[in-house]
Design a protein around this motif. Structure first.
Motif, PDB file in Angstrom:
ATOM      1  N   LEU A  97       0.829  -1.310   0.008  1.00  0.00           N
ATOM      2  CA  LEU A  97      -0.058  -0.062   0.007  1.00  0.00           C
ATOM      3  C   LEU A  97       0.780   1.181  -0.004  1.00  0.00           C
ATOM      4  N   PHE A  98       1.984   1.161   0.549  1.00  0.00           N
ATOM      5  CA  PHE A  98       2.573   2.559   0.995  1.00  0.00           C
ATOM      6  C   PHE A  98       4.185   2.954   0.149  1.00  0.00           C
ATOM      7  N   ARG A  99       3.774   2.700  -1.030  1.00  0.00           N
ATOM      8  CA  ARG A  99       4.782   3.397  -2.013  1.00  0.00           C
ATOM      9  C   ARG A  99       4.534   4.980  -2.078  1.00  0.00           C
ATOM     10  N   ASP A 102       2.082   6.307  -4.050  1.00  0.00           N
ATOM     11  CA  ASP A 102       0.715   5.997  -3.431  1.00  0.00           C
ATOM     12  C   ASP A 102       0.126   7.128  -2.288  1.00  0.00           C
ATOM     13  N   VAL A 103       1.162   6.933  -1.495  1.00  0.00           N
ATOM     14  CA  VAL A 103       0.935   7.664   0.048  1.00  0.00           C
ATOM     15  C   VAL A 103       0.515   9.195  -0.653  1.00  0.00           C
ATOM     16  N   ASP A 215      -0.793   3.843 -12.554  1.00  0.00           N
ATOM     17  CA  ASP A 215      -0.050   3.463 -11.429  1.00  0.00           C
ATOM     18  C   ASP A 215      -1.260   3.463 -10.328  1.00  0.00           C
ATOM     19  N   SER A 216      -2.310   3.824 -10.338  1.00  0.00           N
ATOM     20  CA  SER A 216      -3.235   3.905  -9.198  1.00  0.00           C
ATOM     21  C   SER A 216      -3.414   2.580  -8.484  1.00  0.00           C
ATOM     22  N   LEU A 217      -3.558   2.364  -7.246  1.00  0.00           N
ATOM     23  CA  LEU A 217      -3.750   1.098  -6.734  1.00  0.00           C
ATOM     24  C   LEU A 217      -4.809   0.137  -7.303  1.00  0.00           C
ATOM     25  N   PHE A 218      -6.084   1.111  -7.677  1.00  0.00           N
ATOM     26  CA  PHE A 218      -7.243   0.293  -8.172  1.00  0.00           C
ATOM     27  C   PHE A 218      -6.829  -0.353  -9.369  1.00  0.00           C
ATOM     28  N   CYS A 219      -6.014   0.541 -10.198  1.00  0.00           N
ATOM     29  CA  CYS A 219      -5.689  -0.126 -11.730  1.00  0.00           C
ATOM     30  C   CYS A 219      -4.817  -1.443 -11.498  1.00  0.00           C
ATOM     31  N   ARG A 220      -3.994  -1.255 -10.530  1.00  0.00           N
ATOM     32  CA  ARG A 220      -2.858  -2.312 -10.289  1.00  0.00           C
ATOM     33  C   ARG A 220      -3.675  -3.566  -9.743  1.00  0.00           C
ATOM     34  N   ILE A 221      -4.640  -3.472  -9.034  1.00  0.00           N
ATOM     35  CA  ILE A 221      -5.438  -4.299  -8.373  1.00  0.00           C
ATOM     36  C   ILE A 221      -6.219  -5.039  -9.565  1.00  0.00           C
ATOM     37  N   VAL A 222      -6.934  -4.310 -10.509  1.00  0.00           N
ATOM     38  CA  VAL A 222      -7.751  -4.887 -11.569  1.00  0.00           C
ATOM     39  C   VAL A 222      -6.576  -5.514 -12.606  1.00  0.00           C
ATOM     40  N   THR A 223      -5.419  -4.991 -12.896  1.00  0.00           N
ATOM     41  CA  THR A 223      -4.521  -5.398 -13.554  1.00  0.00           C
ATOM     42  C   THR A 223      -4.094  -6.855 -13.227  1.00  0.00           C
ATOM     43  N   ALA A 224      -3.996  -7.015 -12.047  1.00  0.00           N
ATOM     44  CA  ALA A 224      -3.288  -8.142 -11.489  1.00  0.00           C
ATOM     45  C   ALA A 224      -4.219  -9.441 -11.567  1.00  0.00           C
ATOM     46  N   TRP A 225      -5.708  -9.102 -12.225  1.00  0.00           N
ATOM     47  CA  TRP A 225      -6.390 -10.214 -12.306  1.00  0.00           C
ATOM     48  C   TRP A 225      -6.901 -10.631 -13.629  1.00  0.00           C
ATOM     49  N   SER A 371       7.475  -2.472  13.717  1.00  0.00           N
ATOM     50  CA  SER A 371       7.106  -1.009  13.290  1.00  0.00           C
ATOM     51  C   SER A 371       5.960  -1.292  12.218  1.00  0.00           C
ATOM     52  N   CYS A 372       4.820  -0.486  12.559  1.00  0.00           N
ATOM     53  CA  CYS A 372       4.018  -0.162  11.324  1.00  0.00           C
ATOM     54  C   CYS A 372       4.466   0.381  10.077  1.00  0.00           C
ATOM     55  N   PRO A 373       4.319  -0.420   8.999  1.00  0.00           N
ATOM     56  CA  PRO A 373       4.873   0.141   7.937  1.00  0.00           C
ATOM     57  C   PRO A 373       4.091   1.416   7.545  1.00  0.00           C
ATOM     58  N   ALA A 374       3.003   1.778   8.116  1.00  0.00           N
ATOM     59  CA  ALA A 374       2.241   2.799   7.570  1.00  0.00           C
ATOM     60  C   ALA A 374       2.478   3.921   8.334  1.00  0.00           C
ATOM     61  N   GLN A 375       3.406   3.812   9.589  1.00  0.00           N
ATOM     62  CA  GLN A 375       3.625   5.100  10.418  1.00  0.00           C
ATOM     63  C   GLN A 375       3.720   6.431   9.900  1.00  0.00           C
ATOM     64  N   PRO A 376       4.736   6.489   8.600  1.00  0.00           N
ATOM     65  CA  PRO A 376       4.796   8.086   8.267  1.00  0.00           C
ATOM     66  C   PRO A 376       3.426   8.409   7.746  1.00  0.00           C
ATOM     67  N   PHE A 377       2.691   7.628   6.966  1.00  0.00           N
ATOM     68  CA  PHE A 377       1.364   8.058   6.344  1.00  0.00           C
ATOM     69  C   PHE A 377       0.473   8.011   7.234  1.00  0.00           C
TER      70      PHE A 377
END
Length: 427
Positions: A97-99, A102-103, A215-225, A371-377
């Protein structure tokens, strides 16, 4: 197989998934008082080794994931609430999630969500603090990865209802209800998943390759399938989105809620934040998250490990869970840690650790590989949210006593036991 040497055994202590517990954190605190900083217990057929000593907590955080897995422990907890099929065959996981790009997009979606929130609230009224932050987090998340139209209108309201039912945090916020969930065959949860599939499927149909860039996350999810059979694609896409949303939003919503509560309890801090003190807002978020932590930090042992607690080195066999409990460390590891003081933070760290036997004993977002990977976000989102809301409204807390966490909760950021009304008036 058992732990060697044998630690003290808390035969009189169980965990709230398995036995009735009025106060989950208090039960472990009581066991620690009776048996010391390291003890074992058995609950619901599972074996746990708890540690609270400085050396033990450092050793806990140092355990390699491939031998003692946080990921497996989290999965075993969440599957108490969520249908097993939600975890099978996922192609885009929450850890992606946290490229950086993306953030930036999520924070832009948060700003849009805050603008819509202000429109919904209107110029004046009353709202529950945690209802407000939960709906805000839903809107930001669904705008970020659920596809066109999912963060507005009827689609949004339907998804909010579905994800409130699918809230995986119920596994640790309301562990006493998990037997009922299991007995039902997770009927309500599966119906909510079907609702998500239907709504997300309509968004995929609308997509047509234009949802904010490839490069949006939704597009990446759709493309993955795209290479999956047609009858599997929509369900796979929707399940990826559902797991991402469940894994990322509920604790953030609670943390924003407690930050709002604490800032409203301290009007001078609120005034400085409205005046533009973003560093103070970030430190308030860290401090509120520290105090609101109810997390059981656990590792499922997959291969034998050694746990050094300072007075012994324990050999822990596969099948055991090694654990510590943040609320028992965050407020007691040094004097005055039970009070709210954002000035104890500098950057993302405690300003002074000289009174701590180990810096690992106090945390808001975990240590090292834990550590939570989402801490900075998360900190950026919390800072943005509280600053926007406080700058938009003059807010007055409506609770008569400081809100209490759900007593049975044992994990994540605290949820409030009762309602926390806030009256607001546009500035």
């Amino acid at each position: 197989m058992t732990v060697s040497p044998s630690p003290p055994f808390a035969a009189d202590t169980g965990l709230p998934w398995d036995v009735a517990v009025d106060d989950a954190v208090g039960a472990i605190a009581s066991a620690r008082h009776r048996y010391g900083d390291t003890f074992a217990l058995r609950s619901g057929g599972d074996n746990y080794l708890f540690t609270f000593s400085p050396t033990g907590v450092e050793s806990f955080y140092a355990l390699p994931e491939e031998r003692a897995s946080k990921g497996v422990a989290d999965y075993l907890m969440l599957r108490r609430k969520l249908p097993e099929e939600l975890f099978d065959g996922r192609r885009v996981l929450p850890g992606t999630l946290f490229r950086r790009d993306d953030v930036a997009a999520y924070l832009q979606n948060l700003k849009l969500a805050l603008e819509r929130t202000v429109t919904e609230l209107g110029p004046a009224g009353s709202v529950d603090a945690f209802d407000l932050t939960r709906r805000l987090s839903h809107r930001m998340g669904l705008a970020s990865w659920a596809g066109p139209g999912c963060a507005v209108g009827d689609k949004f309201d339907r998804l909010v209802t579905a994800f409130d039912i699918l809230d995986g945090s119920d596994a640790f916020v309301h562990p006493d209800t998990m037997a009922e969930v299991e007995a039902s065959g997770k009927r309500a949860e599966r119906a909510a998943l079907d609702e998500v599939v239907e709504i997300v499927g309509a968004s995929v149909d609308r997509w047509k390759g234009d949802t904010g860039g490839p490069d949006s996350l939704f597009c990446r999810i759709v493309t993955a399938w795209t290479d999956a059979p047609a009858e599997e694609q929509l369900r796979g896409i929707a399940f990826d989105i559902a797991l991402i949303h469940i894994a990322s939003m509920s604790n953030l919503a609670a943390a924003v809620g407690w930050t709002m509560v604490d800032i409203l309890e301290h009007p001078a801090a609120a005034q400085r934040i409205v005046a533009g003190d973003a560093d103070l807002a970030r430190r308030c978020a860290l401090e509120s998250t520290r105090l609101a932590q109810r997390s059981i930090m656990s590792r499922t042992v997959l291969k034998p490990v050694h746990l050094d607690t300072g007075d012994a080195v324990y050999d822990v066999p596969p099948g055991w869970t090694v654990a510590t409990l943040l609320p028992l460390l965050n407020t007691t590891a040094a004097p005055d840690l039970d009070s709210w003081d954002p000035d104890r933070w500098t950057g993302h760290r405690l300003a002074d650790v000289s009174a701590l036997a180990s810096p690992a004993l106090v945390t808001a977002f975990g240590h090292g590989r834990h550590s939570c990977p989402a801490q900075p976000f998360s900190l950026a989102a919390m800072t943005t949210a509280v600053t926007h809301l406080l700058s938009s409204y003059e807010m007055t807390p409506g609770w008569s006593a400081y809100p209490r966490p759900v007593p049975a909760q044992i994990g994540g950021v605290a949820r409030a036991e009762g309602r926390c009304p806030i009256s607001y008036q546009a500035r």
